[in-house]
Design an enzyme around this catalytic site. Sequence first.
Site, short mmCIF file in Angstrom:
data_model
loop_
_atom_site.label_atom_id
_atom_site.label_comp_id
_atom_site.label_asym_id
_atom_site.label_seq_id
_atom_site.Cartn_x
_atom_site.Cartn_y
_atom_site.Cartn_z
N SER A 64 0.82 -1.21 0.00
CA SER A 64 0.00 0.00 0.00
C SER A 64 0.85 1.26 0.00
O SER A 64 2.01 1.26 0.43
CB SER A 64 -0.91 0.02 1.22
OG SER A 64 -1.70 -1.14 1.28
N1 SAH Z 1 -0.04 -5.33 4.18
C1 SAH Z 1 0.59 -5.59 2.92
C2 SAH Z 1 -0.33 -5.28 1.77
C3 SAH Z 1 -0.63 -6.52 1.02
S1 SAH Z 1 -1.86 -6.46 -0.22
C4 SAH Z 1 1.92 -4.86 2.82
O1 SAH Z 1 2.27 -4.08 3.71
O2 SAH Z 1 2.64 -5.13 1.86
C5 SAH Z 1 -3.10 -7.52 0.50
C6 SAH Z 1 -2.66 -8.91 0.83
O3 SAH Z 1 -3.80 -9.61 1.35
C7 SAH Z 1 -2.14 -9.74 -0.33
O4 SAH Z 1 -0.85 -10.18 -0.03
C8 SAH Z 1 -3.12 -10.90 -0.41
O5 SAH Z 1 -2.54 -12.12 -0.80
C9 SAH Z 1 -3.66 -10.97 1.01
N2 SAH Z 1 -4.94 -11.66 1.20
C10 SAH Z 1 -6.05 -11.64 0.41
N3 SAH Z 1 -7.02 -12.40 0.95
C11 SAH Z 1 -6.53 -12.91 2.12
C12 SAH Z 1 -7.05 -13.77 3.12
N4 SAH Z 1 -8.29 -14.27 3.07
N5 SAH Z 1 -6.24 -14.09 4.16
C13 SAH Z 1 -4.98 -13.59 4.25
N6 SAH Z 1 -4.43 -12.78 3.33
C14 SAH Z 1 -5.20 -12.43 2.28
#
Ligand code: SAH
Length: 223
Positions: A64
């Site tokens: 993000s």
């Molecule tokens: N917090 C992260 C942003 C990642 S984007 C950072 O700082 O880089 C959102 C993430 O949520 C992705 O990696 C995706 O794989 C994950 N995601 C989506 N659905 C999910 C679920 N049900 N459980 C765990 N992770 C999930």
Amino acid sequence: MKPKALDEARSRMVQEQIDRRGLHNQRLLDAFLKVPRHLFVPEEAIEYAYNDEPLPISCGQTISQPYIVALMTSLLDLHGGENVLEIGAGSGYQAAILAEMTKTVHSVEYHAALAEGAQKALNGAGYGRVQVHVGDGSLGWPESAPYQGIVVTAAAPKAPHPLLNQLDDGGKLVLPVGARGRQELQVWERRGANFTHESIIPVSFVPLRGEYGWSEEQWPLSL
Ligand code: SAH
């Protein structure tokens, strides 16, 4: 980029993107000054690590925009002793920020490859105490509940009730709610058996998958 240039870019990010936009909490600003964001982006994107934008990581996901990470973290209102759960470890960056702000951090990631990469980056940056778990985070992580704070970094159709149930009394859940292109950042607070929530700003996140998330049919990743 040389270490000095990265440090300067990081200070500028904190000043121009976070402090100047109204987030003045010193503990928050210190966390963003300290965590080396460039260690959490793909190698080919290091020169953009401190830009005012989200960046692609692997598996079609994104790290993000710094301001959004700061806003979500500030909404948790952490004082240092909390047990915090993140859903969606992705790159591991948000988890590292949380580790600077509080005592215990668990993060659940749906994609095993991302979970492995996130844990590696966290270990490498000195945040080995963050525990990254592979699983469906829409179900929370009951083993370590209750949490004083939960942050979801992918958009859910609505606040998943397992996450609300795993909140401690007085605990807060911060998450984007909505479909592709129209989501709002919500903050939920638990008071005993009562839950209140408010909407903060419109946001744009990748979809939450899993039992209480969006299916591939409802929201294909390519769109
Ligand atoms: N917090 C992260 C942003 C990642 S984007 C950072 O700082 O880089 C959102 C993430 O949520 C992705 O990696 C995706 O794989 C994950 N995601 C989506 N659905 C999910 C679920 N049900 N459980 C765990 N992770 C999930």
